[in-house]
Design an enzyme around this catalytic site. Structure first.
Site, PDB file in Angstrom:
ATOM      1  N   ASP A   1      33.657 -27.355   8.351  1.00  0.00           N
ATOM      2  CA  ASP A   1      31.840 -25.944   7.906  1.00  0.00           C
ATOM      3  C   ASP A   1      31.160 -26.769   7.995  1.00  0.00           C
ATOM      4  O   ASP A   1      30.582 -28.083   8.171  1.00  0.00           O
ATOM      5  CB  ASP A   1      32.453 -26.411   5.946  1.00  0.00           C
TER       6      ASP A   1
ATOM      7  N   ASN B   1      20.139 -18.779  10.983  1.00  0.00           N
ATOM      8  CA  ASN B   1      20.214 -17.235  10.161  1.00  0.00           C
ATOM      9  C   ASN B   1      19.146 -17.148  10.035  1.00  0.00           C
ATOM     10  O   ASN B   1      18.497 -16.075  10.021  1.00  0.00           O
ATOM     11  CB  ASN B   1      21.103 -17.073   9.611  1.00  0.00           C
TER      12      ASN B   1
ATOM     13  N   HIS C   1      20.603 -12.903  12.877  1.00  0.00           N
ATOM     14  CA  HIS C   1      21.709 -13.110  12.811  1.00  0.00           C
ATOM     15  C   HIS C   1      22.470 -13.041  14.253  1.00  0.00           C
ATOM     16  O   HIS C   1      23.287 -13.581  14.827  1.00  0.00           O
ATOM     17  CB  HIS C   1      22.725 -11.610  12.109  1.00  0.00           C
TER      18      HIS C   1
ATOM     19  N   ASP D   1      25.307 -15.694  15.549  1.00  0.00           N
ATOM     20  CA  ASP D   1      26.250 -15.584  16.237  1.00  0.00           C
ATOM     21  C   ASP D   1      26.314 -16.143  17.879  1.00  0.00           C
ATOM     22  O   ASP D   1      27.172 -16.501  17.445  1.00  0.00           O
ATOM     23  CB  ASP D   1      26.323 -13.294  16.918  1.00  0.00           C
TER      24      ASP D   1
ATOM     25  N   ASP E   1      30.708 -19.475   9.099  1.00  0.00           N
ATOM     26  CA  ASP E   1      30.495 -20.487   9.401  1.00  0.00           C
ATOM     27  C   ASP E   1      31.648 -21.612   9.418  1.00  0.00           C
ATOM     28  O   ASP E   1      31.483 -23.065   9.266  1.00  0.00           O
ATOM     29  CB  ASP E   1      28.766 -21.194   9.613  1.00  0.00           C
TER      30      ASP E   1
END
Length: 667
Positions: A527, A535, A540, A544, A570
Site C-alpha cells: 500500500d 492526487n 488524477h 496515474d 494505490d
C-alpha cells in the site's frame, strides 16, 4: 492250315467248280463217241449197208477226237487254275499279314477264326490270344447291341455287307474306337452264310479330336450365348447369309427366318445409322480396312430398337478380288449404350456441378487447398495462392508440405495434416491457433479446417484444407485476453487474474503438502504512503503517471517468475514464487527503497511517496486465498501503524474447527 477257312478257300472252290464243268463236258463227248462206235458195230452185224456203217464210224471217230481234245484242254485248265489258286492264296496271306488295318474272319457264332497282326496289335493281344476269343468279349459293353443286330441281320439274309463304328476293349481294358467294313461269305448253292470278313480301322485319334472339337464348339457356343453374341456367315457359294440361333432369337425371329438375302440386314438398320454402316461395309469390301466394325441400331421383330456391335472380316475372295465368304459376330450392346447415355448425362451434370464448385471456390474469401490420397496438391484457389505465396500452377502435383506448412502458435510444433486411420470415422479437424509459415519465412496467423475425402467404399481419397487469414482477429483476441487479465493503466496483472493465479498456487501447495517453513511461496500486500496528496495536488493524471512509475519500479526489483498485480487504487500485490520469509523481507525492503527513490515531478513540482508492505506465507495450512490476503492486509496496516515505510510479517495460521485463525495478531 489257317487259310482253310479264309478267302483263298473261296477262290479254290470256284475254280474247282469251273474245272468240274469242263470235265463233265469231255466225259459226255467220250460216252457219245463210244455209243456211236457201238452203234456202228451193231449196224454192221445187222447188215444195214456199207454206207451206214461208214457214217457211224466217222461219227464215232469225230466224237472220240473231240473227247480227247476236251480232256487235254481240261487238264491244262486244271493246271493253270491250281497255279492261280496258289497265287491267290499267297496274295491274300500277304495282304492280310502286311495290311496296316485289321482284317478278321469271324464265324457266325462270333468266334474269331483268323486275324492279322494289325488288329491284334491294335488291341494289345497276340494273334493266338485274340483268336481264342469271341467278338463279343472284346467289344465295349455299351456297343454290344450293334454287333448282335448286325449278326442277326446277316443270318436272316437281309444284308450282305455292313459298316459302322464301335468301341473295342484293349487287353488292358481301355476302350478304342474303330470303323468296321465287311461282308458275309455265303454258300453258292444254298446261300447259307458261312462266315464274315471284316476290315477294322483304328479311328480312336479321330474320335478324340472330334470330341475335343465338339467340346470346344460347345464352349464357344455357350460363351457366345452368355455374352449375348451371335454369328453370321456370308457364303456366296451357298447363295446368302446364315445367322446363329442365338442371334435370330435375340432379334425375336425363328431359326432360319433371316437366312438368305445378303442385303436384308441393311433394311433392318435404323435409317439414321444406315449410311454410316454401309460406308464401313464398302470400305472393308474394298480392302481399305482390315476389319469391318460398326455400332448401330437394329429393329427387333416387335418394333423396338436394339443397339448392335457388328464385327466381321472377309476370309475368302476370288481371283478378281470379289468377296466369296465373310464371317463375323453380332453383339447386343443395348445395355452398354443405355449406360453410356446415362453416363453422358451424368458427366454433363458433373461438369456443370464442377464448374459451379470451381466458380464458388474461386470467388469465396476463404483459402482452399485440395489433395489426393498421396497428399499431392490437386487444387488451389486464388486466396490460397495469395496466403501461401505460391502460384497454383506451380503447386499442382507437389506434396502438401512444399506448399502448406502450419505450426501451432503456442508450441511451435507442426500441425499434422495426415490421412485418417482405415475404418475410423474422420470428422473435420479445426484449429484456431495455427500459424502459416511461408517460403520466405514470413508468418500469418490462420484458422484452418481439415476435412478428409472418403468415397462410398469408405476409402480415403484426399483432403480439403480451408483456411482464413486470422492475423487481425488473433491480435484482437490477444488484446482482449490481455485486457481481461491485466490492469489497463499499469499493464500488471489485474485483481481477477491475480486471484486465479493465487488460487492455483494455494491448491498446489495443499496438494504438495508444503509447510511453508523455508519453502513454498510468499504473498506481499503493498500500500502506497502519501499517494493521496499527489492526487489532490496534481490531479488524477499525476496519480496515474505515478502509478505507472511504481509498477515499473516493483517489476524491476523482482524476478521474471514472480507475479505482480495492481489490486486497485494505490494497492499492489506480489507473489514470490520461491524463497523463505527472510528472503521475502529482503525483497519487500528492496521494493520500499525503489518506490522511495522514485524521482517523480509533475508540473514542476516534485513528489515523494513511500510504501508499507505486509507479508503472508502460502502453504498447506494457509487457508483460503481471501484469508491470506486478509492476513497480509492486516500486516500492512500494522506496518503503517509502525510509522510507514516498513515491512510487517503476518503470523502463521492454525486451523480450528475448520477455520484458519492467526496465532498472533499482526503488529
Amino acid at each position: 492250315m489257317r487259310l482253310r477257312t479264309g478267302v483263298a478257300r473261296i477262290v479254290m472252290w470256284r475254280a474247282l467248280t469251273s474245272r468240274k464243268s469242263l470235265g463233265h463236258a469231255g466225259l459226255a463227248l467220250l460216252v457219245a463217241g463210244l455209243g456211236v462206235l457201238a452203234t456202228s458195230i451193231v449196224l454192221s452185224r445187222l447188215d444195214f449197208g456199207t454206207e451206214a456203217l461208214k457214217l457211224c464210224l466217222q461219227i464215232a471217230v469225230a466224237v472220240a477226237v473231240g473227247a480227247l481234245f476236251l480232256a487235254a484242254l481240261s487238264i491244262r485248265r486244271i493246271s493253270r487254275d491250281r497255279q492261280q489258286i496258289a497265287e491267290s492264296e499267297l496274295r491274300f496271306r500277304r495282304a492280310m499279314e502286311d495290311s496296316a488295318i485289321g482284317i478278321v474272319v469271324v464265324g457266325l457264332d462270333g468266334r474269331i477264326r483268323q486275324t492279322n497282326p494289325a488288329f491284334a496289335a491294335m488291341l494289345g493281344y497276340t494273334s493266338e490270344e485274340i483268336e481264342a476269343l469271341t467278338f463279343f468279349q472284346i467289344t465295349h459293353p455299351d456297343d454290344l447291341l450293334i454287333g448282335r443286330e448286325t449278326m442277326d441281320d446277316l443270318k436272316a439274309g437281309t444284308v450282305n455287307s455292313f459298316h459302322f463304328e464301335k468301341r473295342y476293349l484293349r487287353k488292358d481294358g481301355t476302350p478304342v474306337w474303330a470303323h468296321l467294313a465287311g461282308s458275309v461269305i455265303r454258300d453258292e448253292t444254298s446261300g447259307r452264310p458261312l462266315y464274315l470278313v471284316s476290315q477294322i480301322e483304328n479311328i480312336d485319334a479321330r474320335k478324340q479330336a472330334e470330341a475335343r472339337i465338339a467340346e470346344a464348339e460347345t464352349r464357344w457356343n455357350f460363351a457366345l450365348a452368355g455374352a449375348g453374341q451371335g454369328v453370321w456367315d456370308l457364303d456366296m457359294r451357298k447363295g446368302g447369309t446364315t445367322y446363329s440361333s442365338t442371334w435370330v432369337k435375340m432379334l425375336g425371329y425363328a431359326d432360319g427366318e433371316l437366312d438368305g438375302d445378303t442385303d436384308r440386314w441393311l433394311t433392318m438398320i435404323h435409317p439414321d445409322d444406315r449410311e454410316t454402316v454401309a460406308e464401313a461395309d464398302r470400305a472393308h469390301l474394298e480392302g481399305k480396312t482390315p476389319f469391318f466394325e460398326a455400332e448401330f441400331r437394329m429393329r427387333h421383330k416387335d418394333g423396338h430398337w436394339m443397339w448392335i456391335l457388328d464385327r466381321g472380316k472377309a476370309i475368302e475372295r476370288d481371283e478378281d478380288g470379289r468377296l466369296i465368304r465373310a464371317i463375323g459376330s453380332l453383339t447386343d450392346i443395348t445395355r452398354r449404350k443405355e449406360a453410356e447415355e446415362r453416363l453422358t448425362v451424368s458427366a454433363a451434370m458433373l461438369a456443370d456441378e464442377k464448374e459451379r464448385l470451381r466458380v464458388t471456390l474461386q470467388s469465396i474469401g476463404d483459402a482452399v487447398i485440395c489433395t489426393d490420397a498421396a497428399n499431392r496438391v490437386t487444387f488451389m484457389n486464388p486466396v490460397a495462392e495469395k496466403l501461401t505465396g505460391i502460384a497454383g500452377g506451380e503447386a499442382l502435383g507437389k506434396m502438401l508440405g512444399h506448399v502448406y506448412w502450419a505450426v501451432d502458435e503456442e508450441t511451435g510444433h507442426r500441425i499434422g495434416v495426415t490421412r485418417p486411420a482405415v475404418g475410423v470415422p474422420a470428422p473435420a479437424d479445426q484449429n484456431s491457433r495455427a500459424v502459416l509459415i511461408r517460403r520466405d519465412d514470413t508468418r500469418c496467423s490462420i484458422r484452418q479446417v481439415v476435412s478428409p475425402i472418403v468415397n462410398e467404399r469408405n476409402e480415403f481419397c484426399g483432403l480439403v484444407i480451408v483456411f482464413q487469414d486470422f492475423t487481425d482477429a488473433r491480435a484482437l483476441q490477444r488484446q482482449l485476453a490481455h485486457a481481461a487479465a491485466h490492469d489497463a493503466l499499469t499493464g500488471l496483472a489485474n485483481r481477477s487474474s491475480f486471484i486465479r493465479a493465487m488460487e492455483g498456487l494455494v491448491g498446489q501447495a495443499r496438494k504438495d503438502g508444503t509447510s511453508g517453513k523455508g519453502t513454498g511461496h510468499q504473498f506481499m500486500f503493498i500500500d502506497l504512503d502519501h499517494f493521496k496528496l499527489v492526487n489532490d495536488t496534481g490531479g488524477h493524471a499525476a496519480g496515474d503517471a505515478l502509478l505507472k512509475r511504481v509498477a515499473e519500479a516493483v517489476r524491476g526489483v523482482l524476478g521474471p517468475d514472480d507475479i505482480v498485480a495492481r489490486l486497485g487504487g494505490d494497492e499492489f500485490a506480489v507473489i514470490l514464487k520461491s524463497g523463505s520469509a527472510a528472503g521475502a523481507k529482503i525483497a519487500a525492503r528492496s521494493i520500499i527503497d525503489a518506490i522511495r527513490s522514485l524521482d517523480f515531478t509533475w508540473d514542476g513540482r516534485p513528489h515523494v511517496i513511500g510504501a508499507s508492505i505486509g507479508l503472508a506465507a502460502i502453504n498447506a495450512n494457509c487457508g483460503e486465498v481471501d484469508e491470506i490476503i486478509a492476513r497480509a492486509d492486516a500486516a500492512c496496516y500494522a506496518a503503517k501503524a509502525a510509522g510507514r515505510g516498513c515491512v510487517c510479517v503476518a503470523p502463521d495460521a492454525q486451523i480450528v474447527d475448520g477455520r484458519t485463525e492467526p496465532l498472533a495478531a499482526a503488529s
